[in-house]
Design a protein around this motif. Structure first.
Motif, PDB file in Angstrom:
ATOM      1  N   ILE A  30      45.026 100.205  16.743  1.00 40.46           N
ATOM      2  CA  ILE A  30      44.833  98.779  16.999  1.00 40.46           C
ATOM      3  C   ILE A  30      45.463  97.942  15.894  1.00 40.46           C
ATOM      4  O   ILE A  30      46.080  96.905  16.160  1.00 40.46           O
ATOM      5  N   ASP A  31      45.330  98.387  14.646  1.00 41.61           N
ATOM      6  CA  ASP A  31      45.946  97.658  13.522  1.00 41.61           C
ATOM      7  C   ASP A  31      47.462  97.604  13.666  1.00 41.61           C
ATOM      8  O   ASP A  31      48.082  96.568  13.413  1.00 41.61           O
ATOM      9  N   LYS A  32      48.062  98.711  14.087  1.00 41.79           N
ATOM     10  CA  LYS A  32      49.514  98.746  14.280  1.00 41.79           C
ATOM     11  C   LYS A  32      49.937  97.805  15.408  1.00 41.79           C
ATOM     12  O   LYS A  32      50.908  97.061  15.292  1.00 41.79           O
ATOM     13  N   LYS A  33      49.207  97.853  16.517  1.00 43.80           N
ATOM     14  CA  LYS A  33      49.538  96.994  17.657  1.00 43.80           C
ATOM     15  C   LYS A  33      49.368  95.525  17.310  1.00 43.80           C
ATOM     16  O   LYS A  33      50.177  94.687  17.708  1.00 43.80           O
ATOM     17  N   THR A  34      48.313  95.206  16.566  1.00 47.31           N
ATOM     18  CA  THR A  34      48.067  93.825  16.162  1.00 47.31           C
ATOM     19  C   THR A  34      49.202  93.327  15.271  1.00 47.31           C
ATOM     20  O   THR A  34      49.697  92.207  15.454  1.00 47.31           O
ATOM     21  N   ALA A  35      49.629  94.160  14.340  1.00 48.01           N
ATOM     22  CA  ALA A  35      50.728  93.780  13.443  1.00 48.01           C
ATOM     23  C   ALA A  35      52.015  93.558  14.238  1.00 48.01           C
ATOM     24  O   ALA A  35      52.751  92.592  13.991  1.00 48.01           O
ATOM     25  N   ARG A  36      52.279  94.429  15.218  1.00 51.42           N
ATOM     26  CA  ARG A  36      53.479  94.272  16.042  1.00 51.42           C
ATOM     27  C   ARG A  36      53.411  92.983  16.850  1.00 51.42           C
ATOM     28  O   ARG A  36      54.387  92.238  16.938  1.00 51.42           O
ATOM     29  N   LYS A  49      38.224 106.367  14.362  1.00 54.31           N
ATOM     30  CA  LYS A  49      39.051 106.013  13.196  1.00 54.31           C
ATOM     31  C   LYS A  49      40.515 105.867  13.615  1.00 54.31           C
ATOM     32  O   LYS A  49      41.213 104.958  13.168  1.00 54.31           O
ATOM     33  N   LYS A  50      40.956 106.782  14.472  1.00 58.19           N
ATOM     34  CA  LYS A  50      42.332 106.718  14.953  1.00 58.19           C
ATOM     35  C   LYS A  50      42.554 105.448  15.777  1.00 58.19           C
ATOM     36  O   LYS A  50      43.588 104.787  15.649  1.00 58.19           O
ATOM     37  N   ARG A  51      41.594 105.101  16.641  1.00 53.26           N
ATOM     38  CA  ARG A  51      41.723 103.885  17.456  1.00 53.26           C
ATOM     39  C   ARG A  51      41.858 102.660  16.565  1.00 53.26           C
ATOM     40  O   ARG A  51      42.629 101.744  16.855  1.00 53.26           O
ATOM     41  N   ILE A  52      41.129 102.631  15.447  1.00 52.43           N
ATOM     42  CA  ILE A  52      41.229 101.506  14.508  1.00 52.43           C
ATOM     43  C   ILE A  52      42.637 101.423  13.945  1.00 52.43           C
ATOM     44  O   ILE A  52      43.232 100.332  13.863  1.00 52.43           O
ATOM     45  N   ARG A  53      43.211 102.573  13.568  1.00 53.22           N
ATOM     46  CA  ARG A  53      44.583 102.581  13.031  1.00 53.22           C
ATOM     47  C   ARG A  53      45.579 102.117  14.080  1.00 53.22           C
ATOM     48  O   ARG A  53      46.489 101.329  13.792  1.00 53.22           O
TER      49      ARG A  53
END
Length: 91
Positions: free
Chosen positions: A14-20, A8-12
């Motif tokens: 990855i979402d942050k990195k993708t947005a950046r 679950k943490k990895r998903i969060r």
């Protein structure tokens, strides 16, 4: 959907990195378009200023890992050739 806490943490993360990465790529695209528009217009001063901004944005993107350093070097080299050609044509 992930059940394990670390997944679950990895998903969060990855979402942050993708947005950046999307945000950084958009800044780079804007800088590139501004430079190319200045070159098309034949405005040497504006093109030089836009080149400096584009170079800075590209180098920052490479530093963050959004783009590979060789990709950035290639793009900067191509932009520099366009700028030099513009300066040569205006002389």
């Amino acid at each position: 959907m992930a059940n394990i806490k670390s997944a679950k943490k990895r998903i969060r993360v990855i979402d942050k990195k993708t947005a950046r990465n999307i945000r950084v790529k958009n800044h780079v695209k804007e800088a590139e378009k501004a430079f190319l528009a200045a070159v098309e217009a034949g405005d040497k001063a504006q093109a030089t200023e836009a080149f400096q901004k584009a170079e800075k944005k590209l180098m920052q993107a490479a530093a963050k890992g959004t783009f590979h350093k060789n990709t950035v070097s290639r793009k900067i080299s191509r932009f520099e050739r366009k700028l030099n050609a513009l300066e040569g044509a205006s002389k």
